[in-house]
Write an enzyme that holds these catalytic residues in place. Structure first.
Site, PDB file in Angstrom:
ATOM      1  N   ASP A 162       0.744  -1.199  -0.032  1.00  0.00           N
ATOM      2  CA  ASP A 162       0.037  -0.022  -0.044  1.00  0.00           C
ATOM      3  C   ASP A 162       0.873   1.303   0.070  1.00  0.00           C
ATOM      4  O   ASP A 162       1.873   1.317   0.680  1.00  0.00           O
ATOM      5  CB  ASP A 162      -1.092   0.144   1.017  1.00  0.00           C
ATOM      6  CG  ASP A 162      -1.826  -1.127   1.425  1.00  0.00           C
ATOM      7  OD1 ASP A 162      -1.155  -2.217   1.119  1.00  0.00           O
ATOM      8  OD2 ASP A 162      -2.846  -1.112   1.850  1.00  0.00           O
ATOM      9  N   HIS A 176      -1.008   4.495  -0.619  1.00  0.00           N
ATOM     10  CA  HIS A 176      -2.167   5.300  -0.029  1.00  0.00           C
ATOM     11  C   HIS A 176      -1.846   6.832   0.034  1.00  0.00           C
ATOM     12  O   HIS A 176      -2.156   7.579   0.832  1.00  0.00           O
ATOM     13  CB  HIS A 176      -2.366   4.924   1.547  1.00  0.00           C
ATOM     14  CG  HIS A 176      -3.158   3.916   1.743  1.00  0.00           C
ATOM     15  ND1 HIS A 176      -4.357   3.805   1.276  1.00  0.00           N
ATOM     16  CD2 HIS A 176      -3.132   2.705   2.328  1.00  0.00           C
ATOM     17  CE1 HIS A 176      -5.130   2.849   1.549  1.00  0.00           C
ATOM     18  NE2 HIS A 176      -4.315   1.836   2.191  1.00  0.00           N
ATOM     19  N   ASP A 215      -4.288  -0.437  -3.190  1.00  0.00           N
ATOM     20  CA  ASP A 215      -4.357   0.750  -2.314  1.00  0.00           C
ATOM     21  C   ASP A 215      -3.215   1.660  -2.742  1.00  0.00           C
ATOM     22  O   ASP A 215      -2.512   2.249  -1.867  1.00  0.00           O
ATOM     23  CB  ASP A 215      -4.314   0.244  -0.930  1.00  0.00           C
ATOM     24  CG  ASP A 215      -5.421  -0.380  -0.298  1.00  0.00           C
ATOM     25  OD1 ASP A 215      -6.442  -0.994  -1.212  1.00  0.00           O
ATOM     26  OD2 ASP A 215      -5.643  -0.732   0.810  1.00  0.00           O
ATOM     27  N   ASP A 219      -6.245   7.079  -1.590  1.00  0.00           N
ATOM     28  CA  ASP A 219      -6.986   7.257  -0.193  1.00  0.00           C
ATOM     29  C   ASP A 219      -6.218   7.719   0.904  1.00  0.00           C
ATOM     30  O   ASP A 219      -4.899   7.042   0.849  1.00  0.00           O
ATOM     31  CB  ASP A 219      -7.963   6.149   0.042  1.00  0.00           C
ATOM     32  CG  ASP A 219      -9.272   6.291  -0.602  1.00  0.00           C
ATOM     33  OD1 ASP A 219      -9.940   7.273  -1.217  1.00  0.00           O
ATOM     34  OD2 ASP A 219      -9.980   5.118  -0.936  1.00  0.00           O
ATOM     35  N   ARG A 220      -6.795   8.383   1.738  1.00  0.00           N
ATOM     36  CA  ARG A 220      -6.261   8.577   3.237  1.00  0.00           C
ATOM     37  C   ARG A 220      -5.189   9.751   2.792  1.00  0.00           C
ATOM     38  O   ARG A 220      -5.163  11.076   3.306  1.00  0.00           O
ATOM     39  CB  ARG A 220      -5.693   7.393   3.893  1.00  0.00           C
ATOM     40  CG  ARG A 220      -6.809   6.538   4.422  1.00  0.00           C
ATOM     41  CD  ARG A 220      -6.325   5.599   5.625  1.00  0.00           C
ATOM     42  NE  ARG A 220      -7.161   5.045   6.158  1.00  0.00           N
ATOM     43  CZ  ARG A 220      -8.123   5.214   6.991  1.00  0.00           C
ATOM     44  NH1 ARG A 220      -7.986   6.590   7.808  1.00  0.00           N
ATOM     45  NH2 ARG A 220      -8.986   4.257   7.530  1.00  0.00           N
ATOM     46  N   ASN A 261      -8.651  -3.035  -2.034  1.00  0.00           N
ATOM     47  CA  ASN A 261      -9.764  -2.673  -1.419  1.00  0.00           C
ATOM     48  C   ASN A 261     -10.209  -1.363  -1.518  1.00  0.00           C
ATOM     49  O   ASN A 261     -11.459  -0.791  -1.706  1.00  0.00           O
ATOM     50  CB  ASN A 261     -10.297  -3.341  -0.259  1.00  0.00           C
ATOM     51  CG  ASN A 261      -9.209  -2.531   0.698  1.00  0.00           C
ATOM     52  OD1 ASN A 261      -7.992  -2.710   0.767  1.00  0.00           O
ATOM     53  ND2 ASN A 261      -9.849  -2.067   1.680  1.00  0.00           N
ATOM     54  N   HIS A 262      -9.282  -0.286  -1.700  1.00  0.00           N
ATOM     55  CA  HIS A 262      -9.470   1.049  -1.842  1.00  0.00           C
ATOM     56  C   HIS A 262      -9.589   1.441  -3.203  1.00  0.00           C
ATOM     57  O   HIS A 262      -9.879   2.602  -3.418  1.00  0.00           O
ATOM     58  CB  HIS A 262      -8.292   1.914  -1.029  1.00  0.00           C
ATOM     59  CG  HIS A 262      -8.848   1.962   0.334  1.00  0.00           C
ATOM     60  ND1 HIS A 262      -9.408   3.246   0.698  1.00  0.00           N
ATOM     61  CD2 HIS A 262      -8.698   1.067   1.454  1.00  0.00           C
ATOM     62  CE1 HIS A 262      -9.543   2.899   2.060  1.00  0.00           C
ATOM     63  NE2 HIS A 262      -9.089   1.779   2.701  1.00  0.00           N
ATOM     64  N   HIS A 296      -3.529  -8.573  -3.062  1.00  0.00           N
ATOM     65  CA  HIS A 296      -3.683  -7.514  -1.932  1.00  0.00           C
ATOM     66  C   HIS A 296      -4.103  -7.913  -0.685  1.00  0.00           C
ATOM     67  O   HIS A 296      -3.538  -7.488   0.401  1.00  0.00           O
ATOM     68  CB  HIS A 296      -4.724  -6.283  -2.542  1.00  0.00           C
ATOM     69  CG  HIS A 296      -4.722  -5.203  -1.633  1.00  0.00           C
ATOM     70  ND1 HIS A 296      -3.724  -4.108  -1.458  1.00  0.00           N
ATOM     71  CD2 HIS A 296      -5.915  -4.857  -0.766  1.00  0.00           C
ATOM     72  CE1 HIS A 296      -4.314  -3.393  -0.184  1.00  0.00           C
ATOM     73  NE2 HIS A 296      -5.299  -3.596   0.116  1.00  0.00           N
ATOM     74  N   ARG A 307     -12.318  -6.873   9.892  1.00  0.00           N
ATOM     75  CA  ARG A 307     -12.644  -5.561   9.423  1.00  0.00           C
ATOM     76  C   ARG A 307     -14.281  -5.479   8.970  1.00  0.00           C
ATOM     77  O   ARG A 307     -14.810  -4.498   8.354  1.00  0.00           O
ATOM     78  CB  ARG A 307     -11.971  -5.549   7.867  1.00  0.00           C
ATOM     79  CG  ARG A 307     -10.702  -5.352   8.125  1.00  0.00           C
ATOM     80  CD  ARG A 307     -10.009  -5.571   6.630  1.00  0.00           C
ATOM     81  NE  ARG A 307      -8.460  -5.967   6.814  1.00  0.00           N
ATOM     82  CZ  ARG A 307      -7.630  -4.782   6.563  1.00  0.00           C
ATOM     83  NH1 ARG A 307      -7.982  -3.396   6.701  1.00  0.00           N
ATOM     84  NH2 ARG A 307      -6.428  -5.269   6.736  1.00  0.00           N
ATOM     85  N   HIS A 363      -2.262  -4.724   2.445  1.00  0.00           N
ATOM     86  CA  HIS A 363      -3.505  -4.613   3.018  1.00  0.00           C
ATOM     87  C   HIS A 363      -3.512  -4.094   4.713  1.00  0.00           C
ATOM     88  O   HIS A 363      -4.455  -3.809   5.006  1.00  0.00           O
ATOM     89  CB  HIS A 363      -4.463  -5.578   2.849  1.00  0.00           C
ATOM     90  CG  HIS A 363      -5.808  -5.759   3.343  1.00  0.00           C
ATOM     91  ND1 HIS A 363      -6.663  -4.553   2.890  1.00  0.00           N
ATOM     92  CD2 HIS A 363      -6.759  -6.579   3.792  1.00  0.00           C
ATOM     93  CE1 HIS A 363      -7.925  -4.837   3.086  1.00  0.00           C
ATOM     94  NE2 HIS A 363      -8.039  -6.049   3.847  1.00  0.00           N
TER      95      HIS A 363
END
Length: 493
Positions: A226, A228, A255, A258-259, A287-288, A336, A384, A411
C-alpha cells in the site's frame, strides 16, 4: 471481596497502560492491554469502548462494531459506545446504521454541542448519499465515460509550462518532468492526465484477472505494498530502488489511493510508468480501488478538487480493469488482501473471475481484496467486517494445491513495514511509512531475484511532505474521528 477489589485495581492499571500505548499510536499493544483489563473486569463499558477506538485506528471496523455494541450492552447510556459504533459504521460506508447511533448519542447528550455537531455531519453524509442515489443512472444504461473523451481535441494553453507528452508516446523524460512538477505541487494539464488514464485503461482491459509474471534468471523484481496517496514516500522508493524500467520492474499491490492527500499524484505516476513501459509496471487492485472507499476516504474529493467530476467517473472505470492477483515465475502468489472462505480454489478459478465491476460484498473477488491472515489455524470472522481471517493451514493448503511456494500480500500496516507469518509461507508488505502521519511505522518493499526468488526485504522511513494533512479530502466526519486521539470528550477515557 479482596479478590474483586484486586481485579478492579489491576484492570485499571492495564487500562492506564493501554491509554498510554494508544496515545503513542501503538494501537495493537493498546488492544492487548485493554483485553487484559476486560478479562479482569468485563462489565466495564469504558474498556470495551476504548478497545473499539483502537480497532478503528487499525481499520478493524468489524471488531470495533462488536466491542462498541458490547459497551452499549454493559451500559446503555454510555455515549462513547454509540459514538464508536457510529464511527465504525460510517468508516464501512454504512451511513444509515451510523445515523441511528448518532441520533442515540444526541438523545443521551442533548445539551452537548459536540454530539450535536457529529449528528449534523452524519446527517449531511446520509443526505448526500440519498441525493447521489436519486440522480444515479442505472448501470445498464450507463455509457462508459472513457468512450466520450477525446483527449486530442483538448487544447493546451500557450502559458502552460508543465510536463508535455509529444504525440502518443509517454516517455521517461515526460514522467521525470511530471514527477518533478508534482513534487513542487504543480498540476499536470488535463489533456495529458486524460491521455495517461485512457491509455492505461486500454492496457489493463486486455489483461487477465490473474497475471503471470516471468522474471528471467539473474534478473530481479520488486513488490511494493500500500502507498495510500503518500507521493513523497513513493518518490523515496524510486530513489532507494531505482525508477521502473524493463530492467527494474515493479508490482504495486493495490491501495494506491485514499487517506494520503497526494493520491492523484501517486496514481498518475504509476499509470504513466505503465504507459511508458508496460513490463516495467504491474498494478493490482486493492480494496481502496473502489467507488465506495474513494467516496469516504478522500480520493474522490481530491480528484474533484484537482481535476474535475469527469475524472472521478473515469478513475472508477479504470479501477474496475485492474487485475486481482499476480503469480511470479509460477511460484509466488501476490494479492492485495488474502485467501478464501473455501478450500480447493485454483489459479484457474481466479483467472475466470469477471472483475470488471465494483467489488462485491462476498465471494472470491471480495476475499482477494479484503481478507487477512490470523495466527490460529482454520478460518475466522473478519476483524474488518468484510472478507475473513485465514490460518496457516489454509495458506499451506492453497500453496500445495497450486504448486506455489509463497503468498505475498499487503492490506495491513505493520510496524516494520512487513511481517512474515504462517511458518514463513506468507509475507505482508506495506509501503506507506508513518501511515497517515500517525502510525510511526516503517515502510518496506520486497526484491525477488530469479531463479531462487528468495525475498529480500528492504525497509525505509517516512520522508517530509508539504503541509497538507492526510485525510484532507476525506469525508469530513471521518476526518474528525481519525484525528481525534488525545483530547476532547470522545477520546479514550
Amino acid at each position: 471481596m479482596e479478590t474483586e477489589e484486586s481485579n478492579v485495581s489491576q484492570a485499571e492499571e492495564f487500562k492506564l497502560l493501554a491509554n498510554e500505548a494508544f496515545k503513542a499510536h501503538k494501537y495493537s499493544q493498546a488492544i492487548d492491554l485493554y483485553t487484559k483489563a476486560i478479562e479482569l473486569k468485563g462489565q466495564n463499558a469504558v474498556y470495551w469502548a476504548n478497545r473499539a477506538f483502537a480497532h478503528i485506528k487499525l481499520e478493524e471496523y468489524g471488531s470495533a462494531i462488536q466491542d462498541a455494541s458490547t459497551a452499549i450492552e454493559v451500559d446503555q447510556k454510555y455515549s462513547k459506545g454509540y459514538y464508536r459504533r457510529g464511527a465504525a459504521n460510517l468508516a464501512m460506508g454504512k451511513f444509515k446504521e451510523a445515523l441511528k447511533d448518532f441520533q442515540q448519542l444526541k438523545k443521551i447528550c442533548p445539551n452537548d454541542p459536540d454530539a450535536a455537531k457529529k449528528l449534523k455531519e452524519c446527517e449531511k453524509a446520509v443526505m448526500k448519499l440519498k441525493f447521489e442515489e436519486a440522480i444515479a443512472v442505472p448501470e445498464s444504461k450507463r455509457r462508459p465515460v472513457a468512450e466520450s473523451i477525446d483527449f486530442r481535441s483538448i487544447d493546451v494553453e500557450p502559458e502552460y509550462s508543465g510536463a508535455r507528452i509529444e504525440g502518443e508516446v509517454v516517455t521517461l523524460d515526460f514522467v521525470k518532468k511530471m514527477m518533478e512538477d508534482f513534487k513542487n505541487e504543480k498540476c499536470i494539464h488535463k489533456r495529458y492526465a486524460y491521455q495517461i488514464v485512457l491509455q492505461t485503461r486500454e492496457m489493463l482491459q486486455a489483461l487477465p484477472s490473474l497475471v503471470d509474471i516471468n522474471v528471467p534468471n539473474g534478473k530481479h523484481f520488486t513488490v511494493c505494498g500500500d502507498v495510500h496517496g503518500q507521493f513523497y514516500d513513493l518518490l523515496n522508493i524510486f530513489e532507494l530502488n531505482g525508477l521502473p524500467s524493463e530492467e527494474n520492474p515493479y508490482l504495486f499491490n493495490g491501495d494506491f489511493v485514499d487517506r494520503g492527500s497526494f493520491s492523484l499524484e501517486v496514481i498518475l505516476t504509476l499509470f504513466a510508468f505503465k504507459c511508458m513501459c508496460p513490463s516495467a509496471m504491474y498494478l493490482a487492485r486493492g480494496n481502496h480501488e473502489s467507488k465506495s472507499m474513494n467516496k469516504i476516504y478522500g480520493f474522490e474529493g481530491e480528484v474533484r478538487s484537482k481535476l474535475n467530476e469527469t475524472f472521478v467517473e473515469l478513475f472508477a472505470e479504470v479501477f474496475c480493469c485492474l487485475p486481482l492477483a499476480h503469480v511470479i515465475n509460477e511460484k509466488v502468489f501476490v494479492v492485495h488482501g488474502g485467501l478464501f472462505s473455501v478450500d480447493g480454489v485454483k489459479l484457474s478459478d481466479i483467472r475466470a473471475i469477471d472483475r470488471f465491476c465494483e467489488p462485491p460484498e462476498e465471494g472470491l473477488m471480495c476475499e482477494l481484496l479484503w481478507s487477512d491472515p490470523q495466527p490460529t489455524p482454520g478460518r475466522g470472522p473478519s476483524k474488518r467486517g468484510v472478507g475473513l481471517c485465514f490460518g496457516v493451514d489454509v495458506t499451506k493448503r492453497f500453496l500445495q494445491e497450486n504448486n506455489l511456494d509463497l503468498v505475498v500480500r499487503s492490506h495491513e500496516v505493520k510496524d516494520e513495514g512487513y511481517e512474515i507469518e504462517h511458518d514463513g509461507k506468507l509475507i505482508t508488505v506495506f509501503s506507506a511509512p508513518n501511515y497517515c502521519d500517525q502510525m510511526g511505522n516503517k515502510g518496506a518493499f520486497i526484491r525477488f531475484e530469479a531463479p531462487d526468488l528468495k525475498p529480500n526485504i528492504v525497509t525505509f522511513s517516512a520522508v517530509p511532505h508539504p503541509q497538507v494533512m492526510p485525510m484532507a479530502y476525506a469525508n469530513n466526519f471521518l476526518r474528525i474521528v481519525w484525528l481525534e486521539k488525545k483530547v476532547g470528550k470522545y477520546a479514550v477515557a
